[in-house]
Write an enzyme that holds these catalytic residues in place. Structure first.
Site, PDB file in Angstrom:
ATOM      1  N   LYS A   1      -7.216   5.349   0.824  1.00 43.56           N
ATOM      2  CA  LYS A   1      -5.900   5.171   1.303  1.00 43.56           C
ATOM      3  C   LYS A   1      -5.540   6.197   2.196  1.00 43.56           C
ATOM      4  O   LYS A   1      -5.580   7.571   1.741  1.00 43.56           O
ATOM      5  CB  LYS A   1      -5.194   4.932   0.272  1.00 43.56           C
TER       6      LYS A   1
ATOM      7  N   SER B   1       1.518  -0.941  -1.684  1.00 48.05           N
ATOM      8  CA  SER B   1       1.492  -0.252  -0.430  1.00 48.05           C
ATOM      9  C   SER B   1      -0.049  -0.101  -0.069  1.00 48.05           C
ATOM     10  O   SER B   1      -0.379   0.353   1.285  1.00 48.05           O
ATOM     11  CB  SER B   1       2.134   1.116  -0.630  1.00 48.05           C
TER      12      SER B   1
ATOM     13  N   SER C   1       1.666  -0.948  -6.101  1.00 52.16           N
ATOM     14  CA  SER C   1       0.980  -0.694  -5.051  1.00 52.16           C
ATOM     15  C   SER C   1      -0.248  -1.139  -5.102  1.00 52.16           C
ATOM     16  O   SER C   1      -1.222  -1.185  -4.158  1.00 52.16           O
ATOM     17  CB  SER C   1       1.001   0.704  -4.437  1.00 52.16           C
TER      18      SER C   1
END
Lengths: 426, 426
Positions: A74, A143, A167
């Site tokens: 990420k 996210s 997320s």
């Protein structure tokens, strides 16, 4: 020939045991899939195929069964050899000059950091560019959207994410993959952009819940591999938000409860949390209050480069009083104790992952409703794919564990995933 | 004229109320002291007096009573306008390009980041260059050594630190200042180099315990200033390590207990923790295990630039099994509950801060023995100066509070400091 990019870590581990694992062929298959699909899915913020192929020759330090496994990072996590932009134009192209602790640890196991996956702006609510690989006109959730999409679309067998609200659980549910969000404090977050001190935790996406055991044991350097474990007792918690779940989600949770009961798991329906959703509201307070602090530098120096939703979130936190924040934290502490008591005699909680399927459009990442309270309480959670909803998009069920007992949760999740597999997305 | 650099934040706040506060004169007095003394004390890793004088004209964003107050920043914390080297040659001159959350928040209150103070290597045990301002041939303690020395030597009224083992309480005790180490998770650690996910927490050094209230309220943006608070009941905990405390330290703790009793505070002697010091040993396990993860990148890529003690600490962590770590964490969780129960009816624990005065020499930062167990349990703690030991160097007493009740602890510490002030170093 097998599509190596479609194999789970568990399947790849079996190949390795047989002496048939070929890291170069695996990487080539993943890169081929990425080249074919990422123009549409947009899971990656950064990837350099040629350097990846060269770096496969790097020797591994410790070796724990992840040698040569490519994983997605990420873009909230520092990497010494790739830029880390935190989903914000302010930090586009930023070079951290080092690896986050979790990345260095995975690399030390011989795993290959394959690329940076798209995050929403500072891992909050303003979407990145990723699309849902199951239907490109829908959001993948947020996210950790690039990580979820890359794993769901068979680009990579493993990708890392973080969760502050929903997320990991939400994009895992929307994209139809397994997502694991660890207990508060379980893993090192050094070198990972802080969103909320109280709420942030690390996690990852895989396609088979058994893979969670493999990755956890590698990161923790456990001595031997733990096996899936059948739970004895499970609590079905509908939460105060049950009525906001779609019929398909409600049906999936109830079907999972029945399937577990069919396997002689005791399933009790339990009420947990204040009726009025006060834990969900407390999560909003804690998140906004703490984001206002973690983003104070950007708010002071780069306000013009913050999205309107990001600036509003910060400002809502600045408007809160310490007393509001303190009340929210106090409520959380009280319910943390009750959750610990509940899970003293129960193996995990069964609950919805999201309100429904991924919504159409890319302006929103969907509703984090069904994760906020569990995240507030610091609990570990796993999303298991649980069929499809009204729009033929994936839905998921959420398994919530006891804080600090992640090892048991992932072992139970591995068992449950195989029992519920007939529900899973193909 | 008053030596403005010698005033506490409380005294400066009084001046401000009277309209007599002059931020430029305060900064000049601090810079004058630094110029005179830092060649010997070596508290600063980086300071730029001319830029500081210019930046005093920067407007404040929120305003909470810290406008124009210069503070020291441990060189473990990112600053957008000064290098951040983490006490390691690997990162010497590193530009982070942003502020840590805590720094941005203090700046938003109008406070002035005055310079970077020396930290030990990655806030562990290999010393930096700072000397004890009370006797330059002695260590100031570690790891927040520059911050403690700068405040003790009247260079600054406030400096930030972090604690993973004893990195605030010990240098505060050795240098004769007030040190506050917050509860686990109390403050944002974004932009602060991670040492140990479980153990790290923020804190600060001041010369008057009442100042702790002022800084906490500013950081938390509390609505109104809280007053010092008299405790009703205190627990004297000698810990299993009592015999390792010097006679002067033992006498100081017992004297504090008598002085509190003279003020009609109930002082109970309480036994807490396993007899064999197992919590102290568990702290060592957790720290080494987690440092091996947080420093994996440097260990992999820059091993030749790690000190021998740092490399040994990492290697000791790599040699530990997950099962050892898990046992240590499980023991900590069990005793966290007992500490919470004990502090349900007790305002704070009174205990030694260190085994004795600062040892001679600069090869070691002294023994963290009396802080390890409280840090493991995530408890907030305050060091109060408590006279001098056999070598005429400062010693301190430690006040340990309930996790999450830092507000009450600092209010009690402010009250206790005034009662015990006749013990304090001049």
């Amino acid at each position: 020939m097998t599509d190596l990019n479609k194999l789970s870590l568990t399947e790849l581990t079996t190949l390795r045991r047989r002496g048939e694992f070929d890291a170069i062929a695996l990487l080539d298959a993943c890169l081929h899939r990425i080249a074919a699909r990422d123009g549409q899915v947009r899971a990656f913020e950064y990837i350099d195929p040629e350097r990846l192929q060269r770096s496969l020759r790097t020797t591994s330090l410790l070796g724990s069964g992840l040698e040569g496994i490519p994983f997605g990072v990420k873009d909230l996590m520092d990497t010494f050899d790739m830029p880390t932009g935190w989903g914000s134009p302010i930090y586009k192209g930023r070079q951290a000059g080092r690896d986050a602790g979790c990345i260095a640890s995975l690399r030390a196991c011989g795993a290959l950091a394959a690329g940076k996956t798209v995050t929403t702006e500072f891992a909050c609510f303003h979407p990145g560019k990723t699309r849902n690989p199951r239907n490109l006109s829908h959001t993948p959730g947020g996210s950790s959207q690039g990580s979820a999409a890359a794993v769901a679309d068979f680009m990579l067998p493993l990708a890392l994410g973080t969760q502050t609200a929903a997320s990991i659980i939400r994009p895992a549910a929307y994209c139809g993959v397994v997502g694991y969000k660890s207990s508060r404090g379980e893993f090192d977050l050094g070198g990972v952009c802080t969103v909320s001190q109280t709420l942030d935790s690390l996690g990852f996406f895989v396609r088979d819940a058994h893979d969670l055991i493999i990755v956890r044991r590698a990161l923790m350097r456990g001595a031997e591999e733990a096996a899936p474990s059948k739970p004895a007792r499970v609590a079905l918690v509908r939460t105060p938000h049950w009525a906001e779940a779609s019929e398909a989600v409600q049906a999936a949770v109830e079907r999972a409860a029945r399937l577990l009961a069919n396997e002689n798991v005791i399933v009790d329906e339990v009420t947990f949390g204040p009726d009025d959703g006060a834990l969900t509201e407390a999560h909003k307070v804690v998140m906004a209050y703490e984001v206002a602090r973690s983003r104070m530098f950007e708010y002071t120096h780069h306000r013009e480069h913050l999205s309107a939703p990001m600036a509003r979130l910060i400002e809502s936190g600045l408007e809160m009083t310490f007393e509001q924040y303190d009340r929210a934290i106090t409520l959380a502490r009280e319910w943390e104790k009750r959750l610990d008591e509940l899970l003293d005699g129960v193996d995990f909680i069964l609950s919805p992952s999201t309100t429904g399927e991924a919504p159409a459009g890319h302006e929103s990442t969907g509703d984090p409703l069904f994760s906020r309270m569990w995240t507030l309480l610091g609990a570990p959670a796993v999303n298991l794919p649980a069929g499809r909803g009204e729009n033929d998009l994936p839905i998921g069920i959420q398994l919530v564990g006891r804080v600090g007992f992640d090892d048991m949760l992932v072992r139970h999740a591995a068992w449950a995933h195989s029992v519920l597999a007939d529900q899973a997305c193909a």
